[in-house]
Design a protein around this motif. Structure first.
Motif, PDB file in Angstrom:
ATOM      1  N   SER A   1      76.127 142.443 -19.363  1.00 57.88           N
ATOM      2  CA  SER A   1      75.353 141.618 -20.292  1.00 57.88           C
ATOM      3  C   SER A   1      75.018 142.379 -21.565  1.00 57.88           C
ATOM      4  CB  SER A   1      74.068 141.135 -19.622  1.00 57.88           C
ATOM      5  OG  SER A   1      74.388 140.353 -18.493  1.00 57.88           O
ATOM      6  N   VAL A   2      74.672 143.656 -21.425  1.00 63.69           N
ATOM      7  CA  VAL A   2      74.394 144.477 -22.601  1.00 63.69           C
ATOM      8  C   VAL A   2      75.663 144.596 -23.459  1.00 63.69           C
ATOM      9  CG1 VAL A   2      73.864 146.839 -23.355  1.00 63.69           C
ATOM     10  CG2 VAL A   2      72.473 145.741 -21.591  1.00 63.69           C
ATOM     11  N   PHE A   3      76.822 144.739 -22.818  1.00 63.64           N
ATOM     12  CA  PHE A   3      78.090 144.783 -23.544  1.00 63.64           C
ATOM     13  C   PHE A   3      78.304 143.477 -24.313  1.00 63.64           C
ATOM     14  CE2 PHE A   3      82.620 143.687 -23.572  1.00 63.64           C
ATOM     15  CZ  PHE A   3      83.108 144.703 -24.383  1.00 63.64           C
ATOM     16  N   TRP A   4      78.067 142.337 -23.658  1.00 62.15           N
ATOM     17  CA  TRP A   4      78.238 141.037 -24.325  1.00 62.15           C
ATOM     18  C   TRP A   4      77.281 140.904 -25.513  1.00 62.15           C
ATOM     19  CZ3 TRP A   4      78.274 137.923 -19.174  1.00 62.15           C
ATOM     20  CH2 TRP A   4      79.554 137.920 -18.640  1.00 62.15           C
ATOM     21  N   LEU A   5      76.039 141.340 -25.336  1.00 59.90           N
ATOM     22  CA  LEU A   5      75.083 141.293 -26.439  1.00 59.90           C
ATOM     23  C   LEU A   5      75.549 142.162 -27.610  1.00 59.90           C
ATOM     24  CD1 LEU A   5      71.686 141.431 -24.516  1.00 59.90           C
ATOM     25  CD2 LEU A   5      72.543 139.535 -25.897  1.00 59.90           C
ATOM     26  N   GLY A   6      76.031 143.354 -27.294  1.00 59.16           N
ATOM     27  CA  GLY A   6      76.527 144.237 -28.343  1.00 59.16           C
ATOM     28  C   GLY A   6      77.736 143.657 -29.061  1.00 59.16           C
ATOM     29  N   LEU A   7      78.664 143.086 -28.315  1.00 57.65           N
ATOM     30  CA  LEU A   7      79.846 142.477 -28.917  1.00 57.65           C
ATOM     31  C   LEU A   7      79.458 141.288 -29.789  1.00 57.65           C
ATOM     32  CD1 LEU A   7      82.912 142.641 -29.077  1.00 57.65           C
ATOM     33  CD2 LEU A   7      83.033 141.184 -27.068  1.00 57.65           C
ATOM     34  N   GLY A   8      78.544 140.469 -29.309  1.00 60.20           N
ATOM     35  CA  GLY A   8      78.065 139.340 -30.107  1.00 60.20           C
ATOM     36  C   GLY A   8      77.381 139.807 -31.379  1.00 60.20           C
ATOM     37  N   GLY A   9      76.588 140.867 -31.278  1.00 57.92           N
ATOM     38  CA  GLY A   9      75.920 141.417 -32.460  1.00 57.92           C
ATOM     39  C   GLY A   9      76.915 141.966 -33.468  1.00 57.92           C
ATOM     40  N   LEU A  10      77.943 142.652 -32.984  1.00 63.10           N
ATOM     41  CA  LEU A  10      78.965 143.179 -33.907  1.00 63.10           C
ATOM     42  C   LEU A  10      79.715 142.054 -34.609  1.00 63.10           C
ATOM     43  CD1 LEU A  10      80.478 146.175 -31.915  1.00 63.10           C
ATOM     44  CD2 LEU A  10      79.158 146.264 -34.027  1.00 63.10           C
ATOM     45  N   LEU A  11      80.056 141.013 -33.873  1.00 66.04           N
ATOM     46  CA  LEU A  11      80.740 139.879 -34.507  1.00 66.04           C
ATOM     47  C   LEU A  11      79.846 139.212 -35.542  1.00 66.04           C
ATOM     48  CD1 LEU A  11      82.599 138.191 -31.525  1.00 66.04           C
ATOM     49  CD2 LEU A  11      83.634 139.118 -33.596  1.00 66.04           C
ATOM     50  N   LEU A  12      78.581 139.088 -35.229  1.00 65.56           N
ATOM     51  CA  LEU A  12      77.642 138.457 -36.146  1.00 65.56           C
ATOM     52  C   LEU A  12      77.452 139.295 -37.411  1.00 65.56           C
ATOM     53  CD1 LEU A  12      75.854 135.943 -36.246  1.00 65.56           C
ATOM     54  CD2 LEU A  12      74.005 137.320 -35.323  1.00 65.56           C
ATOM     55  N   VAL A  13      77.234 140.594 -37.264  1.00 63.09           N
ATOM     56  CA  VAL A  13      77.033 141.470 -38.407  1.00 63.09           C
ATOM     57  C   VAL A  13      78.327 141.633 -39.194  1.00 63.09           C
ATOM     58  CG1 VAL A  13      76.487 143.844 -39.088  1.00 63.09           C
ATOM     59  CG2 VAL A  13      75.104 142.686 -37.383  1.00 63.09           C
ATOM     60  N   GLY A  14      79.466 141.656 -38.522  1.00 61.95           N
ATOM     61  CA  GLY A  14      80.754 141.797 -39.204  1.00 61.95           C
ATOM     62  C   GLY A  14      81.041 140.656 -40.148  1.00 61.95           C
ATOM     63  N   GLY A  15      80.419 139.498 -39.960  1.00 62.85           N
ATOM     64  CA  GLY A  15      80.653 138.356 -40.826  1.00 62.85           C
ATOM     65  C   GLY A  15      79.810 138.359 -42.090  1.00 62.85           C
TER      66      GLY A  15
ATOM     67  N   TYR B   1      86.247 141.333 -53.763  1.00 59.07           N
ATOM     68  CA  TYR B   1      85.934 141.218 -52.335  1.00 59.07           C
ATOM     69  C   TYR B   1      85.289 139.867 -52.035  1.00 59.07           C
ATOM     70  CZ  TYR B   1      87.095 146.123 -51.877  1.00 59.07           C
ATOM     71  OH  TYR B   1      87.765 147.318 -51.890  1.00 59.07           O
ATOM     72  N   ARG B   2      84.483 139.380 -52.955  1.00 61.01           N
ATOM     73  CA  ARG B   2      83.880 138.053 -52.793  1.00 61.01           C
ATOM     74  C   ARG B   2      84.970 136.982 -52.770  1.00 61.01           C
ATOM     75  NH1 ARG B   2      81.847 135.140 -57.323  1.00 61.01           N
ATOM     76  NH2 ARG B   2      80.917 133.243 -56.565  1.00 61.01           N
ATOM     77  N   ALA B   3      85.935 137.085 -53.697  1.00 60.23           N
ATOM     78  CA  ALA B   3      87.054 136.130 -53.739  1.00 60.23           C
ATOM     79  C   ALA B   3      87.905 136.258 -52.480  1.00 60.23           C
ATOM     80  CB  ALA B   3      87.912 136.370 -54.977  1.00 60.23           C
ATOM     81  N   TYR B   4      88.099 137.480 -52.012  1.00 57.31           N
ATOM     82  CA  TYR B   4      88.874 137.707 -50.787  1.00 57.31           C
ATOM     83  C   TYR B   4      88.220 137.028 -49.594  1.00 57.31           C
ATOM     84  CZ  TYR B   4      90.884 140.062 -46.776  1.00 57.31           C
ATOM     85  OH  TYR B   4      91.467 140.316 -45.571  1.00 57.31           O
ATOM     86  N   ARG B   5      86.901 137.169 -49.468  1.00 55.61           N
ATOM     87  CA  ARG B   5      86.199 136.522 -48.346  1.00 55.61           C
ATOM     88  C   ARG B   5      86.297 135.008 -48.455  1.00 55.61           C
ATOM     89  NH1 ARG B   5      82.387 140.329 -49.706  1.00 55.61           N
ATOM     90  NH2 ARG B   5      80.976 138.744 -50.460  1.00 55.61           N
ATOM     91  N   LEU B   6      86.187 134.477 -49.675  1.00 51.76           N
ATOM     92  CA  LEU B   6      86.309 133.034 -49.867  1.00 51.76           C
ATOM     93  C   LEU B   6      87.715 132.565 -49.502  1.00 51.76           C
ATOM     94  CD1 LEU B   6      85.142 130.340 -50.836  1.00 51.76           C
ATOM     95  CD2 LEU B   6      85.979 130.921 -53.111  1.00 51.76           C
ATOM     96  N   ARG B   7      88.727 133.282 -49.973  1.00 55.19           N
ATOM     97  CA  ARG B   7      90.110 132.922 -49.643  1.00 55.19           C
ATOM     98  C   ARG B   7      90.327 132.957 -48.138  1.00 55.19           C
ATOM     99  NH1 ARG B   7      94.477 136.273 -47.994  1.00 55.19           N
ATOM    100  NH2 ARG B   7      96.340 135.028 -48.086  1.00 55.19           N
TER     101      ARG B   7
END
Length: 192
Positions: free
Chosen positions: A73-87, A18-24
């Motif tokens: 705005s709460v939706f945008w904050l939630g979406l931004g948080g999900l994108l950030l945590v997903g990375g 999984y580490r190699a997959y993320r790097l690739r």
């Protein structure tokens, strides 16, 4: 010369995969998929939009426009948080799943020849052409072959029953026509 490698790996090998997959993926994202840097930039944009929306809605309390702006705005904050945590990649709580997956996948062996390679699992055999390989990565204990549609193969250097890893690296580079990308040694506490 043919190479034969047992499909014998552990949950730690799956974590390295999984580490190699993320790097690739960070080197060349799949078509239609944002790179980790792009995901971080989108997360920052959504978080800024959410903060700006909350700030603008403060003077409009009690109005329909203010309430709507606040919820958007709460939706945008939630979406931004999900994108950030997903990375952030693989986190705790996945070890048992990785161990189960490793046990299921570690039955059988690989055989590499001049014309292609095959995976043997029980009575089944799956043949692959070297032209189908999209990327070859290597760390201190493994080779990782990535195929179309996010499929991949883990080849443990300690599981060679025929041939040796040093010659195999050159063999893979020649047969696939690709450079074998070296994965830097994992630093303690690093996500990648």
């Amino acid at each position: 010369m043919d190479y034969e490698i047992l499909r014998a790996y552990s949950g730690g090998d799956m974590a390295d995969f999984y580490r190699a997959y993320r790097l690739r993926r960070s080197l060349r994202p799949a078509p239609g998929q944002a790179s980790p840097a792009m995901q971080s930039a989108l997360a920052a944009v959504f978080l800024l939009m959410g903060c700006a929306g909350i700030w603008f809605s403060l003077g409009r309390e009690g109005t329909l426009h203010g309430e709507l702006l606040r919820w958007v705005s709460v939706f945008w904050l939630g979406l931004g948080g999900l994108l950030l945590v997903g990375g952030l990649g693989v986190t705790g709580g996945t070890r048992s799943r990785r161990e189960r997956q490793a046990a299921e996948n570690s039955k059988g062996y690989y055989r590499f020849s001049e014309t292609g390679f095959a995976t043997y699992m029980g009575d089944a055999a799956y043949a692959c052409n070297y032209a189908a390989v999209e990327a070859v990565l290597e760390d201190e204990g493994h080779f990782f072959l990535f195929m179309p549609q996010n499929a991949g193969h883990i080849l443990c250097k300690s599981a060679f029953t025929q041939g040796d890893p040093e010659r195999f690296r050159a063999f893979l580079a020649e047969r696939t026509g690709m450079e074998v990308i070296q994965i830097p040694r994992r630093q303690k506490g690093a996500f990648i």
